[in-house]
Write a protein that holds these residues in place. Structure first.
Motif, mmCIF file in Angstrom:
data_model
loop_
_atom_site.group_PDB
_atom_site.id
_atom_site.type_symbol
_atom_site.label_atom_id
_atom_site.label_comp_id
_atom_site.label_asym_id
_atom_site.label_seq_id
_atom_site.Cartn_x
_atom_site.Cartn_y
_atom_site.Cartn_z
ATOM 1 N N ASN A 18 -4.167 0.394 1.339
ATOM 2 C CA ASN A 18 -4.187 -0.011 2.928
ATOM 3 C C ASN A 18 -4.908 1.299 3.596
ATOM 4 O OD1 ASN A 18 -2.410 1.053 5.599
ATOM 5 N ND2 ASN A 18 -2.188 -0.986 5.177
ATOM 6 N N TYR A 19 -5.464 0.669 4.759
ATOM 7 C CA TYR A 19 -6.366 1.539 5.308
ATOM 8 C C TYR A 19 -5.702 2.638 6.229
ATOM 9 C CZ TYR A 19 -9.559 3.189 9.082
ATOM 10 O OH TYR A 19 -10.431 3.935 9.951
ATOM 11 N N PHE A 20 -4.435 2.730 6.525
ATOM 12 C CA PHE A 20 -3.655 3.889 7.067
ATOM 13 C C PHE A 20 -2.884 4.671 5.932
ATOM 14 C CE2 PHE A 20 -4.069 1.064 10.654
ATOM 15 C CZ PHE A 20 -5.000 1.943 11.319
ATOM 16 N N TRP A 21 -1.915 3.948 4.999
ATOM 17 C CA TRP A 21 -1.315 4.582 4.220
ATOM 18 C C TRP A 21 -2.175 5.115 2.791
ATOM 19 C CZ3 TRP A 21 3.423 6.215 4.525
ATOM 20 C CH2 TRP A 21 4.079 5.602 5.579
ATOM 21 N N GLY A 22 -3.454 4.647 2.674
ATOM 22 C CA GLY A 22 -4.006 5.026 1.786
ATOM 23 C C GLY A 22 -4.355 6.448 1.741
ATOM 24 N N SER A 52 8.519 -4.603 3.422
ATOM 25 C CA SER A 52 8.014 -5.347 2.499
ATOM 26 C C SER A 52 6.279 -5.227 2.368
ATOM 27 C CB SER A 52 8.293 -6.673 2.996
ATOM 28 O OG SER A 52 9.681 -6.675 2.871
ATOM 29 N N SER A 53 5.740 -4.535 3.400
ATOM 30 C CA SER A 53 4.225 -4.639 3.660
ATOM 31 C C SER A 53 3.863 -2.889 4.280
ATOM 32 C CB SER A 53 3.895 -5.494 4.079
ATOM 33 O OG SER A 53 2.597 -5.473 4.857
ATOM 34 N N PRO A 54 2.957 -2.598 3.848
ATOM 35 C CA PRO A 54 2.538 -1.290 4.751
ATOM 36 C C PRO A 54 2.142 -1.655 6.188
ATOM 37 C CG PRO A 54 0.609 -1.968 3.299
ATOM 38 C CD PRO A 54 1.959 -2.933 2.717
ATOM 39 N N GLY A 55 1.825 -2.999 6.548
ATOM 40 C CA GLY A 55 1.612 -3.055 8.043
ATOM 41 C C GLY A 55 3.065 -3.243 8.722
ATOM 42 N N ASP A 56 3.978 -3.142 7.976
ATOM 43 C CA ASP A 56 5.383 -3.185 8.837
ATOM 44 C C ASP A 56 5.742 -1.769 9.274
ATOM 45 O OD1 ASP A 56 5.483 -5.748 7.953
ATOM 46 O OD2 ASP A 56 7.218 -5.628 6.358
ATOM 47 N N ILE A 57 4.879 -0.595 8.915
ATOM 48 C CA ILE A 57 5.344 0.695 9.183
ATOM 49 C C ILE A 57 3.936 1.295 9.658
ATOM 50 C CG2 ILE A 57 5.679 1.434 7.035
ATOM 51 C CD1 ILE A 57 7.875 3.308 8.337
ATOM 52 N N SER A 58 3.779 1.798 10.789
ATOM 53 C CA SER A 58 2.563 2.577 10.980
ATOM 54 C C SER A 58 2.658 3.986 10.801
ATOM 55 C CB SER A 58 2.207 2.259 12.462
ATOM 56 O OG SER A 58 3.017 2.916 13.578
#
Length: 109
Positions: free
Chosen positions: A95-99, A63-69
């Motif tokens: 997203n900072y990481f997924w970007g 539901s959110s990029p923050g849900d999976i690192s």
């Protein structure tokens, strides 16, 4: 592993819900073409798909990029696309990481 794999939400190991996967789980899984990660998976380690040259599709049911690192070497050894819900595509891309994977993130309905 089979050509297509789904990590179900109810997978249990020693009476605990699986929340992470070892980095070498798919090492050299040369026939793996697609994989779906349910919301219970909270982290995708670097180099997880090393030498998975047939891998085309990684689908996230989150539901959110923050849900999976994720780190910066998840896709080392593969040219797979990452699929997220269409309404979250830009959220993941920004997203900072997924970007880091923005060019390979696509949406699904």
């Amino acid at each position: 592993p089979p050509r297509s794999t789904l990590f179900p939400y109810t997978t249990l190991f020693r009476s605990r819900r699986v929340g992470a996967i070892a980095p070498d789980t798919f090492l050299e899984a040369k026939k793996l073409k697609s994989i779906v990660f349910q919301e219970n998976i909270k982290s995708l380690p670097d180099y997880m798909f090393t030498e998975c040259r047939a891998l085309e599709k990684i689908k996230l049911i989150h539901s959110s990029p923050g849900d999976i690192s994720v780190g910066y070497h998840l896709l080392a050894g593969t040219a797979a696309m990452v699929y997220v819900r269409e309404d979250l595509k830009n959220t993941f891309k920004n997203n900072y990481f997924w970007g880091y994977y923005a060019e390979v993130i696509e949406g699904y309905e």
